[in-house]
Scaffold this active site. Structure first.
Site, PDB file in Angstrom:
ATOM      1  N   LYS A 122      -8.161   0.656  -5.128  1.00 19.19           N
ATOM      2  CA  LYS A 122      -9.364   0.090  -4.502  1.00 19.19           C
ATOM      3  C   LYS A 122     -10.626   0.828  -4.923  1.00 19.19           C
ATOM      4  O   LYS A 122     -10.648   2.051  -4.998  1.00 19.19           O
ATOM      5  CB  LYS A 122      -9.248   0.181  -2.973  1.00 19.19           C
ATOM      6  CG  LYS A 122      -8.219  -0.761  -2.361  1.00 19.19           C
ATOM      7  CD  LYS A 122      -8.283  -0.655  -0.846  1.00 19.19           C
ATOM      8  CE  LYS A 122      -7.079  -1.282  -0.165  1.00 19.19           C
ATOM      9  NZ  LYS A 122      -7.073  -2.743  -0.220  1.00 19.19           N
TER      10      LYS A 122
ATOM     11  N   ASP B 219       0.847  -1.196   0.000  1.00 18.07           N
ATOM     12  CA  ASP B 219       0.000   0.000   0.000  1.00 18.07           C
ATOM     13  C   ASP B 219       0.883   1.247   0.000  1.00 18.07           C
ATOM     14  O   ASP B 219       1.815   1.340   0.803  1.00 18.07           O
ATOM     15  CB  ASP B 219      -0.862   0.052   1.267  1.00 18.07           C
ATOM     16  CG  ASP B 219      -2.118  -0.801   1.142  1.00 18.07           C
ATOM     17  OD1 ASP B 219      -2.255  -1.513   0.138  1.00 18.07           O
ATOM     18  OD2 ASP B 219      -2.955  -0.740   2.073  1.00 18.07           O
TER      19      ASP B 219
ATOM     20  N   SER C  22      -0.784  -1.265   6.069  1.00 23.54           N
ATOM     21  CA  SER C  22      -0.185  -0.275   6.961  1.00 23.54           C
ATOM     22  C   SER C  22       1.190  -0.713   7.446  1.00 23.54           C
ATOM     23  O   SER C  22       1.983   0.110   7.905  1.00 23.54           O
ATOM     24  CB  SER C  22      -1.110  -0.060   8.161  1.00 23.54           C
ATOM     25  OG  SER C  22      -2.461  -0.073   7.733  1.00 23.54           O
TER      26      SER C  22
ATOM     27  N   GLY D  77      -3.262  -7.473   8.152  1.00 21.62           N
ATOM     28  CA  GLY D  77      -2.612  -7.669   9.442  1.00 21.62           C
ATOM     29  C   GLY D  77      -1.148  -8.042   9.386  1.00 21.62           C
ATOM     30  O   GLY D  77      -0.521  -8.259  10.413  1.00 21.62           O
TER      31      GLY D  77
END
Lengths: 197, 295
Positions: free
Chosen positions: B82, B25, B237, B215
């Protein structure tokens, strides 16, 4: 038994392994320099060439990959693998393995929405070969000593120089094993040549 | 000779080429270049990474096209973006801009609480999240060319991605072991298209690649997901919310390739700084759970 390694740093490794075995050779994954010792031929699969290069450097594989080729052991590069083999990459001062005398253009058909399938005529392989082009490169020009095996829409998409074979499309994504059979034959011929030598 | 674009083979093949790789990302050109340099196989262009979407609250939408374009110009690797679940027009806009892959994603606020996009009607390929085989097969039925676990995005907690990967793979093994005359009832129980289950039984695996997502925060997390059978890894992230993004990005790429070389994993996990701060699942309210979006 003829053993063909597939560079397994990133990319479509499993598909090549299936095709190699269908052609009656043994397929092994190559993740390190040691894995190069016991193979008769090597496949550089499709994937992201920048990622593969990064990982080749991280594990100091470049010297041994070049040595493998200098021993006249066959290497087959598809898509990203073709870019790794090319002596010159358009718009870049740097090549990767750089031992095939061709000039290539990366992503030469545009972005993923322009990726396509088409039927190809391939010299010494046959007609109606299903060509799957995914964000594919193409060969802009070749030096003397490089044989052009396939052109599509005026662009060179497959070529051979002695023990090096390269194509811009993905034969491993189809059930048609004729291109792989061609490479396996190259590998077997090189084993026989080495024994005679 | 005719050229056929947007075929199933071309869409699924594109995902096959990403195998063994890491998709990161990014929110701007600078991050995209860091990701490419670290060896990412693709980047996901976003306005905010999932942990910031969590913090910001409100409605999360498709990124501003300027950001997506900026990222597309900055790197030569594929660029994904997205769209909201069911938001046909966001997806058409991204397709028109030439993004290489669309993620119909639960990280954004759904635009439709009943239907997903008919992905087979697009030329651009799609990736979708799944928690079990029913969800995976429905998305494939709609035309998704790539799957990923949902996990729980933006938490830095791998537990949900592990749950989803194990579940899908256990259910695939079950289908493969079944008699063909048991498949229709299994399709009914899973809420899965029968034809997709037939294909899985015949080929012994899912017809598209399945990446881990939601995650992943450390090199060991990425290696764990590969060990559990992921074809590759999405990191949201986990990279740009860590102390040293460039080091984390490179380490996660290496860990994904050499996931079974434990000595090497120890080496690459050294001195890369602190990972992102994680969230415990029990601290999330039902409304916080992004994985429950999708139908």
């Amino acid at each position: 038994m003829t053993t063909i390694g597939i560079l397994a740093l990133q990319g479509a490794v499993r598909e090549h392994a299936v095709a190699v075995e269908k052609c009656g050779a043994r397929a092994v994954a190559v993740k390190s320099v040691e894995d190069l010792q016991n193979i008769d031929g090597l496949i550089l699969p499709g994937g992201e060439s920048t990622t593969m290069r990064r990982l080749i450097d991280t594990y100091d594989m470049m010297k041994q990959l070049k040595r493998f080729i200098s021993l006249d052991k066959p290497v087959f590069g598809t898509c990203a693998g073709l870019i790794l083999l090319a002596r010159t990459i358009e718009g870049s001062d740097e090549s990767h393995i750089g031992m095939m005398d061709i000039v290539v253009r990366r992503n030469s058909y545009g972005r993923q929405v322009n990726s396509f399938e088409t039927a190809l005529e391939i010299k010494d392989v046959g007609n109606d070969f299903p060509g799957v082009f995914i964000r594919a490169p193409h060969i802009i020009s070749v030096d003397e000593g490089v044989e052009i095996l396939c052109e599509h829409d005026g662009r060179i998409v497959m070529a051979r120089q002695d023990c090096l074979l390269a194509c811009a499309f993905h034969p491993e994504l189809t059930d048609d094993t004729r291109v792989m059979a061609y490479f396996v034959k190259m590998v077997r011929a090189s084993i026989i040549a080495r024994i005679k030598h | 000779m005719t050229k056929k674009v947007g075929t199933v083979l071309v869409k699924r093949g594109m995902a096959e080429m990403q195998k063994g790789g890491v998709i990161m990302d990014v929110v701007n050109a600078e991050q995209a270049r860091i990701a490419e340099k670290a060896g990412a196989v693709a980047v996901m262009a976003l306005e905010r990474v999932p942990s910031d979407i969590r913090k910001a609250g409100g409605v999360a939408r498709m990124a501003d096209p300027t950001i997506v374009e900026e990222v597309m110009k900055a790197v030569s690797i594929p660029v994904m973006a997205k769209a909201r679940i069911g938001h046909i027009v966001e997806a058409r806009i991204l397709e028109a801009m030439g993004v290489d892959y669309i993620d119909e994603s639960e990280v954004l606020t759904p635009a439709d609480e009943e239907y997903h996009i008919l992905k087979s009607s697009f030329t651009v390929p799609f990736v979708c999240g799944c928690r079990d085989l029913g969800e995976a097969a429905r998305r494939i039925g709609e035309g998704a060319a790539m799957l990923r676990t949902k996990g729980e995005p933006g938490t830095g907690n791998i537990v949900e991605a592990v749950r989803h990967m194990r579940k899908v793979n256990a259910q695939v093994r079950r289908v493969v072991a079944m008699n063909e005359d048991e498949l229709m009832t299994e399709a009914k129980l899973l809420g899965a298209p029968y034809e997709i289950l037939l294909q899985i039984k015949k080929n012994g695996r899912l017809p598209v690649v399945n990446f881990a997502a939601g995650g992943v925060a450390t090199p060991a997390d990425a290696a764990l997901m590969m060990e559990l059978g992921a074809d590759g890894v999405f990191v949201g992230s986990g990279i740009f919310k860590s102390e040293n993004p460039a080091a984390f990005a490179k380490a996660i790429v290496e860990a994904t390739t050499h996931y079974q070389d434990y000595k090497l994993l120890a080496e690459i996990s050294k001195n890369i700084g602190t990972p992102m701060t994680g969230l415990e699942m029990s601290s999330l309210t039902p409304a916080d759970r992004m994985q429950d979006r999708g139908w």
